[in-house]
Scaffold this active site. Structure first.
Site, mmCIF file in Angstrom:
data_model
loop_
_atom_site.group_PDB
_atom_site.id
_atom_site.type_symbol
_atom_site.label_atom_id
_atom_site.label_comp_id
_atom_site.label_asym_id
_atom_site.label_seq_id
_atom_site.Cartn_x
_atom_site.Cartn_y
_atom_site.Cartn_z
ATOM 1 N N ARG A 25 0.807 -1.208 0.181
ATOM 2 C CA ARG A 25 0.024 0.059 -0.300
ATOM 3 C C ARG A 25 0.674 1.137 -0.010
ATOM 4 O O ARG A 25 0.290 2.371 0.130
ATOM 5 C CB ARG A 25 -0.959 0.042 1.264
ATOM 6 C CG ARG A 25 -1.699 -1.148 1.125
ATOM 7 C CD ARG A 25 -3.171 -1.025 2.039
ATOM 8 N NE ARG A 25 -2.606 -0.367 3.352
ATOM 9 C CZ ARG A 25 -3.605 0.201 4.047
ATOM 10 N NH1 ARG A 25 -4.946 0.430 3.822
ATOM 11 N NH2 ARG A 25 -3.307 0.966 5.123
ATOM 12 N N ASP A 26 2.239 1.032 -0.154
ATOM 13 C CA ASP A 26 3.072 2.339 -0.365
ATOM 14 C C ASP A 26 4.390 2.125 -0.952
ATOM 15 O O ASP A 26 5.335 2.575 -0.772
ATOM 16 C CB ASP A 26 3.262 2.804 1.120
ATOM 17 C CG ASP A 26 3.813 4.230 1.196
ATOM 18 O OD1 ASP A 26 3.537 5.010 0.129
ATOM 19 O OD2 ASP A 26 4.432 4.684 2.246
ATOM 20 N N VAL A 27 4.028 1.472 -2.242
ATOM 21 C CA VAL A 27 5.134 1.198 -3.076
ATOM 22 C C VAL A 27 5.553 2.615 -3.815
ATOM 23 O O VAL A 27 4.799 3.140 -4.670
ATOM 24 C CB VAL A 27 5.077 0.247 -4.042
ATOM 25 C CG1 VAL A 27 6.291 -0.166 -5.030
ATOM 26 C CG2 VAL A 27 4.658 -1.159 -3.434
#
Length: 199
Positions: free
Chosen positions: A49-51
């Protein structure tokens, strides 16, 4: 990764002339490694969820002036592949806007319960989307769109020619706004196995 992209974008990475971004073999290798990391997380039922470029760590010996090994970092936003999001702010959709795909940002299956709007957010193709954004930035030194959120304004920039046919196809498939048309991480990884047969 962000510092490495900046160095190559400013011409410090080996004098590739006017071509922006990292060298083709490096983009190919990093893209495969990112997809592999996402697939492994999904097999555990998790989404990063935070690439984004800030969360990609590089190490190892150098190839074309770039470290060969990539690792995904910052697991502070990890969550299940499907998550109920409550509009009252008690649940985070994830990290940076650039790392969130259109269907997660918009919310899907929105309902109202006890006066609080909620939606089930499906992250099954979210990290694949983010990998596509990061890989495009690695290949070109810029984002595929201008604007915030990135896909909301204007046309997507052309796929980078210097990366080869397969990488262009994968980047195109990963950055499709319509999640039904977007490649999964598994499909993109399978396609990337073809790069070794390209010149």
């Amino acid at each position: 990764l962000q510092e490495l992209i900046r160095r190559f974008d400013e011409g410090e990475g080996g004098g590739r002339g006017s071509t922006r971004g990292l060298p083709r073999p490096v983009v190919q290798s990093y893209l495969q490694q990112m997809l592999d990391a996402i697939i492994r997380m999904q097999k555990l039922g998790l989404a990063h969820r935070d690439v984004k470029v800030d969360n990609i760590l590089l190490t190892g010996p150098l190839l074309h002036g770039c470290p060969v090994d990539l690792a995904l970092g910052d697991f502070g936003e990890v969550g299940p592949l499907r998550l109920e999001y409550l509009a009252d702010g008690t649940v985070s959709k994830g990290g940076a806007v650039v790392a969130l795909c259109p269907e997660v940002l918009a919310g899907i299956d929105a309902t109202t319960r006890s006066g609080v709007r909620s939606a089930w957010l499906d992250y099954t193709k979210n990290d694949a989307w983010a990998v596509g954004i990061v890989a495009y930035e690695m290949a070109t030194g810029r984002m595929p769109w201008a604007g915030d959120p990135p896909y909301a304004q204007g046309e997507r920039r052309p796929m980078p020619e210097h990366c080869g046919r397969t990488v262009r196809e994968v980047l195109d498939g990963l950055t499709r706004v319509d999640h039904g048309e977007r490649l999964s991480a598994e499909t993109a990884y399978s396609l990337m196995l073809r790069v070794f047969s390209e010149d």
